[in-house]
Design a protein around this motif. Structure first.
Motif, PDB file in Angstrom:
ATOM      1  N   VAL A 156      36.656  32.984  53.297  1.00  0.00           N
ATOM      2  CA  VAL A 156      37.626  33.699  52.465  1.00  0.00           C
ATOM      3  C   VAL A 156      37.098  33.838  51.034  1.00  0.00           C
ATOM      4  CG1 VAL A 156      39.977  33.633  51.527  1.00  0.00           C
ATOM      5  CG2 VAL A 156      39.533  32.890  53.888  1.00  0.00           C
ATOM      6  N   LEU A 157      37.431  34.988  50.410  1.00  0.00           N
ATOM      7  CA  LEU A 157      37.066  35.248  49.025  1.00  0.00           C
ATOM      8  C   LEU A 157      38.320  35.434  48.167  1.00  0.00           C
ATOM      9  CD1 LEU A 157      34.190  37.883  49.336  1.00  0.00           C
ATOM     10  CD2 LEU A 157      33.955  35.556  48.489  1.00  0.00           C
ATOM     11  N   GLN A 158      38.241  34.992  46.925  1.00  0.00           N
ATOM     12  CA  GLN A 158      39.270  35.294  45.935  1.00  0.00           C
ATOM     13  C   GLN A 158      38.679  36.311  44.966  1.00  0.00           C
ATOM     14  OE1 GLN A 158      40.343  31.531  44.191  1.00  0.00           O
ATOM     15  NE2 GLN A 158      41.425  30.820  46.019  1.00  0.00           N
ATOM     16  N   LEU A 159      39.338  37.464  44.830  1.00  0.00           N
ATOM     17  CA  LEU A 159      38.797  38.554  44.028  1.00  0.00           C
ATOM     18  C   LEU A 159      39.685  38.883  42.834  1.00  0.00           C
ATOM     19  CD1 LEU A 159      37.947  41.188  46.818  1.00  0.00           C
ATOM     20  CD2 LEU A 159      36.482  39.342  45.984  1.00  0.00           C
ATOM     21  N   SER A 160      39.040  39.339  41.770  1.00  0.00           N
ATOM     22  CA  SER A 160      39.725  40.053  40.696  1.00  0.00           C
ATOM     23  C   SER A 160      39.289  41.500  40.858  1.00  0.00           C
ATOM     24  CB  SER A 160      39.323  39.516  39.321  1.00  0.00           C
ATOM     25  OG  SER A 160      39.802  38.206  39.138  1.00  0.00           O
ATOM     26  N   TYR A 161      40.243  42.385  41.164  1.00  0.00           N
ATOM     27  CA  TYR A 161      39.877  43.746  41.543  1.00  0.00           C
ATOM     28  C   TYR A 161      40.578  44.762  40.650  1.00  0.00           C
ATOM     29  CZ  TYR A 161      38.845  47.777  44.492  1.00  0.00           C
ATOM     30  OH  TYR A 161      38.392  48.985  44.968  1.00  0.00           O
ATOM     31  N   THR A 162      39.838  45.772  40.230  1.00  0.00           N
ATOM     32  CA  THR A 162      40.380  46.858  39.420  1.00  0.00           C
ATOM     33  C   THR A 162      40.450  48.123  40.269  1.00  0.00           C
ATOM     34  OG1 THR A 162      39.380  45.899  37.429  1.00  0.00           O
ATOM     35  CG2 THR A 162      40.121  48.190  37.303  1.00  0.00           C
ATOM     36  N   ASP A 163      41.651  48.667  40.472  1.00  0.00           N
ATOM     37  CA  ASP A 163      41.788  49.843  41.330  1.00  0.00           C
ATOM     38  C   ASP A 163      41.442  51.117  40.575  1.00  0.00           C
ATOM     39  OD1 ASP A 163      43.990  50.519  39.768  1.00  0.00           O
ATOM     40  OD2 ASP A 163      45.464  49.822  41.234  1.00  0.00           O
ATOM     41  N   ALA A 164      41.590  52.269  41.262  1.00  0.00           N
ATOM     42  CA  ALA A 164      41.193  53.557  40.683  1.00  0.00           C
ATOM     43  C   ALA A 164      42.008  53.897  39.436  1.00  0.00           C
ATOM     44  CB  ALA A 164      41.339  54.658  41.728  1.00  0.00           C
TER      45      ALA A 164
ATOM     46  N   CYS B  54      43.574  41.719  53.398  1.00  0.00           N
ATOM     47  CA  CYS B  54      44.062  41.254  52.111  1.00  0.00           C
ATOM     48  C   CYS B  54      45.320  40.412  52.343  1.00  0.00           C
ATOM     49  CB  CYS B  54      44.371  42.431  51.185  1.00  0.00           C
ATOM     50  SG  CYS B  54      45.002  41.935  49.570  1.00  0.00           S
ATOM     51  N   ARG B  55      45.208  39.123  52.121  1.00  0.00           N
ATOM     52  CA  ARG B  55      46.372  38.248  52.298  1.00  0.00           C
ATOM     53  C   ARG B  55      47.447  38.555  51.269  1.00  0.00           C
ATOM     54  NH1 ARG B  55      43.821  32.183  53.200  1.00  0.00           N
ATOM     55  NH2 ARG B  55      42.797  32.562  55.223  1.00  0.00           N
ATOM     56  N   THR B  56      47.013  39.005  50.102  1.00  0.00           N
ATOM     57  CA  THR B  56      47.974  39.311  49.045  1.00  0.00           C
ATOM     58  C   THR B  56      48.862  40.484  49.436  1.00  0.00           C
ATOM     59  OG1 THR B  56      46.284  38.588  47.464  1.00  0.00           O
ATOM     60  CG2 THR B  56      48.191  39.755  46.570  1.00  0.00           C
ATOM     61  N   ARG B  57      48.272  41.526  50.053  1.00  0.00           N
ATOM     62  CA  ARG B  57      49.028  42.712  50.456  1.00  0.00           C
ATOM     63  C   ARG B  57      49.441  42.662  51.931  1.00  0.00           C
ATOM     64  NH1 ARG B  57      49.102  42.855  45.719  1.00  0.00           N
ATOM     65  NH2 ARG B  57      48.396  44.548  44.347  1.00  0.00           N
ATOM     66  N   ARG B  58      48.949  41.644  52.650  1.00  0.00           N
ATOM     67  CA  ARG B  58      49.229  41.486  54.075  1.00  0.00           C
ATOM     68  C   ARG B  58      48.873  42.757  54.868  1.00  0.00           C
ATOM     69  NH1 ARG B  58      52.023  36.964  55.288  1.00  0.00           N
ATOM     70  NH2 ARG B  58      52.988  35.817  53.569  1.00  0.00           N
ATOM     71  N   ALA B  59      47.676  43.269  54.577  1.00  0.00           N
ATOM     72  CA  ALA B  59      47.221  44.498  55.235  1.00  0.00           C
ATOM     73  C   ALA B  59      45.721  44.625  55.065  1.00  0.00           C
ATOM     74  CB  ALA B  59      47.922  45.714  54.639  1.00  0.00           C
ATOM     75  N   GLY B  60      45.117  45.502  55.876  1.00  0.00           N
ATOM     76  CA  GLY B  60      43.702  45.783  55.713  1.00  0.00           C
ATOM     77  C   GLY B  60      43.470  46.609  54.465  1.00  0.00           C
ATOM     78  N   ARG B  61      42.423  46.312  53.746  1.00  0.00           N
ATOM     79  CA  ARG B  61      42.119  47.030  52.512  1.00  0.00           C
ATOM     80  C   ARG B  61      40.608  47.200  52.363  1.00  0.00           C
ATOM     81  NH1 ARG B  61      46.750  48.087  52.573  1.00  0.00           N
ATOM     82  NH2 ARG B  61      48.306  47.905  50.911  1.00  0.00           N
ATOM     83  N   GLY B  62      40.224  48.224  51.582  1.00  0.00           N
ATOM     84  CA  GLY B  62      38.836  48.436  51.219  1.00  0.00           C
ATOM     85  C   GLY B  62      38.665  48.199  49.731  1.00  0.00           C
ATOM     86  N   PHE B  63      37.667  47.419  49.349  1.00  0.00           N
ATOM     87  CA  PHE B  63      37.430  47.085  47.947  1.00  0.00           C
ATOM     88  C   PHE B  63      36.049  47.595  47.540  1.00  0.00           C
ATOM     89  CE2 PHE B  63      40.205  43.935  49.823  1.00  0.00           C
ATOM     90  CZ  PHE B  63      41.259  43.863  48.918  1.00  0.00           C
ATOM     91  N   ARG B  64      36.037  48.557  46.631  1.00  0.00           N
ATOM     92  CA  ARG B  64      34.758  49.090  46.176  1.00  0.00           C
ATOM     93  C   ARG B  64      34.011  48.000  45.427  1.00  0.00           C
ATOM     94  NH1 ARG B  64      34.666  54.756  43.000  1.00  0.00           N
ATOM     95  NH2 ARG B  64      33.609  53.597  41.345  1.00  0.00           N
ATOM     96  N   LEU B  65      32.768  47.767  45.813  1.00  0.00           N
ATOM     97  CA  LEU B  65      32.031  46.632  45.254  1.00  0.00           C
ATOM     98  C   LEU B  65      31.890  46.721  43.738  1.00  0.00           C
ATOM     99  CD1 LEU B  65      29.182  45.802  47.804  1.00  0.00           C
ATOM    100  CD2 LEU B  65      31.550  45.017  47.740  1.00  0.00           C
TER     101      LEU B  65
END
Length: 239
Positions: free
Chosen positions: A150-158, A185-196
């Motif tokens: 598992v990874l913990q991310l800080s992510y910035t969306d579009a 994504c456990r936070t959103r409880r759904a599959g997600r794509g995260f741009r690297l």
């Protein structure tokens, strides 16, 4: 026997004898060279990442982990040149770019004569425009995928909004010149794509991720029609 051929033969002799170690003296006799030459060759193998190791004491010598190496692969000159060309295009934003570069170097080192000259000439014609990428983030993503952790991310969306996410990594997607981490994504409880290149920070964990189906996560998304590259599809499990 030239040095390149001897280095490969050394690896194969060690593989064949594993887990039993071979002494430097025995290897020197086998290849009709001095023990100093063998020591130098073994040091070279270690420096290039070949998992050879010295076992001290009575009955010791040099050994290799056969599970960490590959047997010889017979490539044509065109196949080797193509691999060098493709691997050379991996930049700092490409997953596993470091391994790709060292693989290209090993292939190039194994080639001799006209084939080597042709590969070098082809590689000289290929240029890339460098792009910026955080190698620490990319490496963390690579390791999480390899170890299924598992990874913990800080992510910035579009839209520029930053959020904290806990993600179970499932796969990588490339589209439009960008790379995406696909995960649950456990936070959103759904599959997600995260741009690297939008991952601002990453914190690896030791927690094992649950199994997820990549195709299922992509279903209903813009990447629903994603398929494995032909070269990789043949490596997967049978249907």
């Amino acid at each position: 026997m030239n040095r390149t051929a001897r280095l490969y033969a050394l690896v194969e002799d060690l593989r064949a004898a594993a887990p039993r170690p071979l002494t430097v003296a025995a290897l020197a006799t086998r290849f009709d060279v001095s023990t100093r030459t063998v020591q130098r060759d073994l040091q070279t193998l270690m420096e290039t990442g070949v998992p050879v190791r010295s076992i001290p004491g009575r009955g010791g010598g040099w050994s290799i982990d056969p599970a960490m190496t590959l047997p010889p692969i017979r490539l044509t000159a065109d196949e080797a040149s193509a691999l060098i060309a493709v691997l050379a295009t991996a930049d700092s934003t490409t997953p596993y770019a470091g391994a790709a570069r060292t693989a290209a170097q090993k292939i190039a080192a194994a080639m001799t004569g006209p084939a080597s000259a042709a590969a070098q000439e082809l590689a000289a014609r290929i240029v890339t425009l460098p792009t910026r990428g955080d190698s620490a983030i990319r490496t963390a993503v690579e390791q999480a995928l390899a170890t299924n952790t598992v990874l913990q991310l800080s992510y910035t969306d579009a839209a520029g909004h930053e959020s904290k996410r806990v993600v179970e990594p499932v796969g990588l997607l490339t589209a439009g010149g960008r790379w995406y981490l696909i995960g649950w994504c456990r936070t959103r409880r759904a599959g997600r794509g995260f741009r690297l290149d939008r991952i601002a920070a990453v914190a690896p964990t030791n927690e094992q991720a649950q199994p997820h189906d990549l195709a299922e996560l992509l279903r209903g998304s813009a990447a629903v029609g994603a398929v494995q590259p032909t070269a990789l599809a043949s490596l997967g499990p049978p249907p």
